[in-house]
Design a protein around this motif. Structure first.
Motif, PDB file in Angstrom:
ATOM      1  N   LEU A   1       0.823  -1.196   0.000  1.00 54.54           N
ATOM      2  CA  LEU A   1       0.000   0.000   0.000  1.00 54.54           C
ATOM      3  C   LEU A   1       0.864   1.255   0.000  1.00 54.54           C
ATOM      4  CD1 LEU A   1      -2.862   1.251   0.264  1.00 54.54           C
ATOM      5  CD2 LEU A   1      -2.494   1.183   2.703  1.00 54.54           C
ATOM      6  N   MET A   2       1.888   1.269   0.841  1.00 53.54           N
ATOM      7  CA  MET A   2       2.746   2.442   0.940  1.00 53.54           C
ATOM      8  C   MET A   2       3.467   2.694  -0.388  1.00 53.54           C
ATOM      9  SD  MET A   2       3.981   4.855   2.942  1.00 53.54           S
ATOM     10  CE  MET A   2       3.853   4.364   4.617  1.00 53.54           C
ATOM     11  N   ALA A   3       3.955   1.622  -1.027  1.00 54.48           N
ATOM     12  CA  ALA A   3       4.672   1.786  -2.287  1.00 54.48           C
ATOM     13  C   ALA A   3       3.755   2.343  -3.377  1.00 54.48           C
ATOM     14  CB  ALA A   3       5.268   0.451  -2.728  1.00 54.48           C
ATOM     15  N   ARG A   4       2.523   1.902  -3.409  1.00 54.45           N
ATOM     16  CA  ARG A   4       1.593   2.415  -4.422  1.00 54.45           C
ATOM     17  C   ARG A   4       1.271   3.887  -4.196  1.00 54.45           C
ATOM     18  NH1 ARG A   4      -3.313  -1.469  -4.490  1.00 54.45           N
ATOM     19  NH2 ARG A   4      -2.381  -2.429  -2.681  1.00 54.45           N
ATOM     20  N   ILE A   5       1.116   4.275  -2.943  1.00 47.66           N
ATOM     21  CA  ILE A   5       0.822   5.674  -2.633  1.00 47.66           C
ATOM     22  C   ILE A   5       1.997   6.556  -2.992  1.00 47.66           C
ATOM     23  CG2 ILE A   5       0.412   7.279  -0.728  1.00 47.66           C
ATOM     24  CD1 ILE A   5      -1.353   5.098   0.510  1.00 47.66           C
ATOM     25  N   VAL A   6       3.212   6.116  -2.633  1.00 45.49           N
ATOM     26  CA  VAL A   6       4.400   6.904  -2.940  1.00 45.49           C
ATOM     27  C   VAL A   6       4.605   6.997  -4.449  1.00 45.49           C
ATOM     28  CG1 VAL A   6       6.922   6.939  -2.747  1.00 45.49           C
ATOM     29  CG2 VAL A   6       5.527   6.485  -0.737  1.00 45.49           C
ATOM     30  N   ARG A   7       4.403   5.906  -5.155  1.00 51.00           N
ATOM     31  CA  ARG A   7       4.563   5.928  -6.610  1.00 51.00           C
ATOM     32  C   ARG A   7       3.564   6.884  -7.256  1.00 51.00           C
ATOM     33  NH1 ARG A   7       2.485   3.646 -11.213  1.00 51.00           N
ATOM     34  NH2 ARG A   7       3.996   3.187 -12.844  1.00 51.00           N
ATOM     35  N   ALA A   8       2.325   6.842  -6.821  1.00 45.69           N
ATOM     36  CA  ALA A   8       1.312   7.748  -7.369  1.00 45.69           C
ATOM     37  C   ALA A   8       1.666   9.208  -7.075  1.00 45.69           C
ATOM     38  CB  ALA A   8      -0.058   7.410  -6.799  1.00 45.69           C
ATOM     39  N   GLN A   9       2.163   9.473  -5.863  1.00 44.22           N
ATOM     40  CA  GLN A   9       2.561  10.840  -5.521  1.00 44.22           C
ATOM     41  C   GLN A   9       3.730  11.302  -6.384  1.00 44.22           C
ATOM     42  OE1 GLN A   9      -0.096  12.190  -3.577  1.00 44.22           O
ATOM     43  NE2 GLN A   9       1.634  13.260  -2.696  1.00 44.22           N
ATOM     44  N   VAL A  10       4.727  10.431  -6.586  1.00 47.11           N
ATOM     45  CA  VAL A  10       5.888  10.795  -7.402  1.00 47.11           C
ATOM     46  C   VAL A  10       5.465  11.067  -8.837  1.00 47.11           C
ATOM     47  CG1 VAL A  10       8.048   9.921  -8.387  1.00 47.11           C
ATOM     48  CG2 VAL A  10       7.601   9.670  -5.951  1.00 47.11           C
ATOM     49  N   LEU A  11       4.594  10.241  -9.374  1.00 45.92           N
ATOM     50  CA  LEU A  11       4.117  10.475 -10.742  1.00 45.92           C
ATOM     51  C   LEU A  11       3.349  11.786 -10.856  1.00 45.92           C
ATOM     52  CD1 LEU A  11       3.012   6.887 -11.799  1.00 45.92           C
ATOM     53  CD2 LEU A  11       5.042   8.152 -12.530  1.00 45.92           C
ATOM     54  N   GLN A  12       2.628  12.152  -9.814  1.00 44.34           N
ATOM     55  CA  GLN A  12       1.893  13.405  -9.819  1.00 44.34           C
ATOM     56  C   GLN A  12       2.842  14.593  -9.663  1.00 44.34           C
ATOM     57  OE1 GLN A  12      -1.022  13.609  -6.734  1.00 44.34           O
ATOM     58  NE2 GLN A  12      -1.945  15.473  -7.522  1.00 44.34           N
ATOM     59  N   ILE A  13       3.820  14.471  -8.777  1.00 46.04           N
ATOM     60  CA  ILE A  13       4.776  15.557  -8.550  1.00 46.04           C
ATOM     61  C   ILE A  13       5.645  15.763  -9.789  1.00 46.04           C
ATOM     62  CG2 ILE A  13       6.821  16.190  -7.182  1.00 46.04           C
ATOM     63  CD1 ILE A  13       5.458  14.787  -4.800  1.00 46.04           C
ATOM     64  N   LYS A  14       5.944  14.685 -10.492  1.00 44.15           N
ATOM     65  CA  LYS A  14       6.804  14.751 -11.675  1.00 44.15           C
ATOM     66  C   LYS A  14       6.218  15.644 -12.765  1.00 44.15           C
ATOM     67  CE  LYS A  14       7.799  11.100 -14.253  1.00 44.15           C
ATOM     68  NZ  LYS A  14       8.203   9.753 -14.663  1.00 44.15           N
ATOM     69  N   GLN A  15       4.922  15.834 -12.764  1.00 40.79           N
ATOM     70  CA  GLN A  15       4.255  16.629 -13.791  1.00 40.79           C
ATOM     71  C   GLN A  15       4.258  18.130 -13.494  1.00 40.79           C
ATOM     72  OE1 GLN A  15       3.306  15.080 -16.562  1.00 40.79           O
ATOM     73  NE2 GLN A  15       3.998  13.176 -15.620  1.00 40.79           N
ATOM     74  N   ASN A  16       4.738  18.532 -12.331  1.00 35.66           N
ATOM     75  CA  ASN A  16       4.686  19.940 -11.944  1.00 35.66           C
ATOM     76  C   ASN A  16       5.707  20.775 -12.705  1.00 35.66           C
ATOM     77  OD1 ASN A  16       2.626  19.538 -10.101  1.00 35.66           O
ATOM     78  ND2 ASN A  16       4.027  19.131  -8.414  1.00 35.66           N
ATOM     79  N   ASP A  17       5.369  22.047 -12.898  1.00 36.45           N
ATOM     80  CA  ASP A  17       6.223  22.947 -13.676  1.00 36.45           C
ATOM     81  C   ASP A  17       7.501  23.317 -12.939  1.00 36.45           C
ATOM     82  OD1 ASP A  17       4.467  22.980 -15.788  1.00 36.45           O
ATOM     83  OD2 ASP A  17       3.366  24.740 -15.041  1.00 36.45           O
ATOM     84  N   TYR A  18       7.500  23.329 -11.622  1.00 39.92           N
ATOM     85  CA  TYR A  18       8.709  23.719 -10.913  1.00 39.92           C
ATOM     86  C   TYR A  18       9.825  22.696 -11.084  1.00 39.92           C
ATOM     87  CZ  TYR A  18       6.866  20.805  -7.091  1.00 39.92           C
ATOM     88  OH  TYR A  18       6.348  19.788  -6.336  1.00 39.92           O
ATOM     89  N   LEU A  19       9.481  21.430 -11.364  1.00 43.23           N
ATOM     90  CA  LEU A  19      10.524  20.450 -11.656  1.00 43.23           C
ATOM     91  C   LEU A  19      11.135  20.697 -13.028  1.00 43.23           C
ATOM     92  CD1 LEU A  19       9.073  17.126 -10.225  1.00 43.23           C
ATOM     93  CD2 LEU A  19      10.778  18.625  -9.251  1.00 43.23           C
ATOM     94  N   LEU A  20      10.325  21.087 -13.981  1.00 37.09           N
ATOM     95  CA  LEU A  20      10.844  21.454 -15.300  1.00 37.09           C
ATOM     96  C   LEU A  20      11.746  22.675 -15.191  1.00 37.09           C
ATOM     97  CD1 LEU A  20      10.805  20.946 -18.349  1.00 37.09           C
ATOM     98  CD2 LEU A  20       8.806  22.450 -18.470  1.00 37.09           C
ATOM     99  N   SER A  21      11.359  23.633 -14.384  1.00 37.91           N
ATOM    100  CA  SER A  21      12.189  24.816 -14.166  1.00 37.91           C
ATOM    101  C   SER A  21      13.509  24.444 -13.500  1.00 37.91           C
ATOM    102  CB  SER A  21      11.459  25.833 -13.298  1.00 37.91           C
ATOM    103  OG  SER A  21      10.270  26.237 -13.911  1.00 37.91           O
ATOM    104  N   ALA A  22      13.450  23.563 -12.529  1.00 39.27           N
ATOM    105  CA  ALA A  22      14.675  23.150 -11.843  1.00 39.27           C
ATOM    106  C   ALA A  22      15.608  22.407 -12.789  1.00 39.27           C
ATOM    107  CB  ALA A  22      14.330  22.276 -10.642  1.00 39.27           C
ATOM    108  N   ARG A  23      15.042  21.568 -13.656  1.00 37.25           N
ATOM    109  CA  ARG A  23      15.866  20.872 -14.636  1.00 37.25           C
ATOM    110  C   ARG A  23      16.469  21.843 -15.643  1.00 37.25           C
ATOM    111  NH1 ARG A  23      11.582  17.478 -15.965  1.00 37.25           N
ATOM    112  NH2 ARG A  23      11.252  16.182 -14.163  1.00 37.25           N
TER     113      ARG A  23
END
Length: 126
Positions: A1-23
């Motif tokens: 359960l924990m791994a699925r929640i963390v994976r879903a959160q990471v996939l959601q966070i990965k789509q944010n614009d501030y990560l593109l800006s940081a890259r």
């Protein structure tokens, strides 16, 4: 359960614009992970872990009640309930107090987990 929640959160966070800006400004992947992804994951990890504790407490008490849990010498609320089941009509408090303790502890962890989720959720509107 924990791994699925963390994976879903990471996939959601990965789509944010501030990560593109940081890259785009040359931040290394380790820095992005440390400064952007992990702080946004902390709230969901802590609240999920805290909210799963009541299920573990109840499962341990239930399995010990069925005599397939902890060793018979180990003190446990499930063992107390199991030992008192023959005298339920003469001494109901022998079952009532361990059951009440399990209920209060499970509710306490549920309320703490709910409060942590509300406090640590970065997307919560104030």
């Amino acid at each position: 359960l924990m791994a699925r929640i963390v994976r879903a959160q990471v996939l959601q966070i990965k789509q944010n614009d501030y990560l593109l800006s940081a890259r785009s400004i040359g931040t290394r992947p380790g820095g992005i992970l440390l400064w952007h992804v992990l702080p946004n994951l902390a709230g969901s990890i802590v609240s999920t872990a805290t909210l799963s504790i009541p299920g573990v407490i109840i499962a341990e008490a239930f399995l010990t009640y069925l005599d397939i849990g902890v060793e018979p010498d180990t003190p446990s609320w499930g063992m107390m309930i199991s030992d008192a089941r023959e005298s339920i009509f003469w001494h109901p408090t022998l079952i009532m107090f361990p059951s009440l303790a399990i209920t209060i502890l499970a509710l306490a962890f549920t309320f703490v987990g709910d409060g942590l989720r509300d406090a640590l959720d970065p997307r919560q509107e104030t």
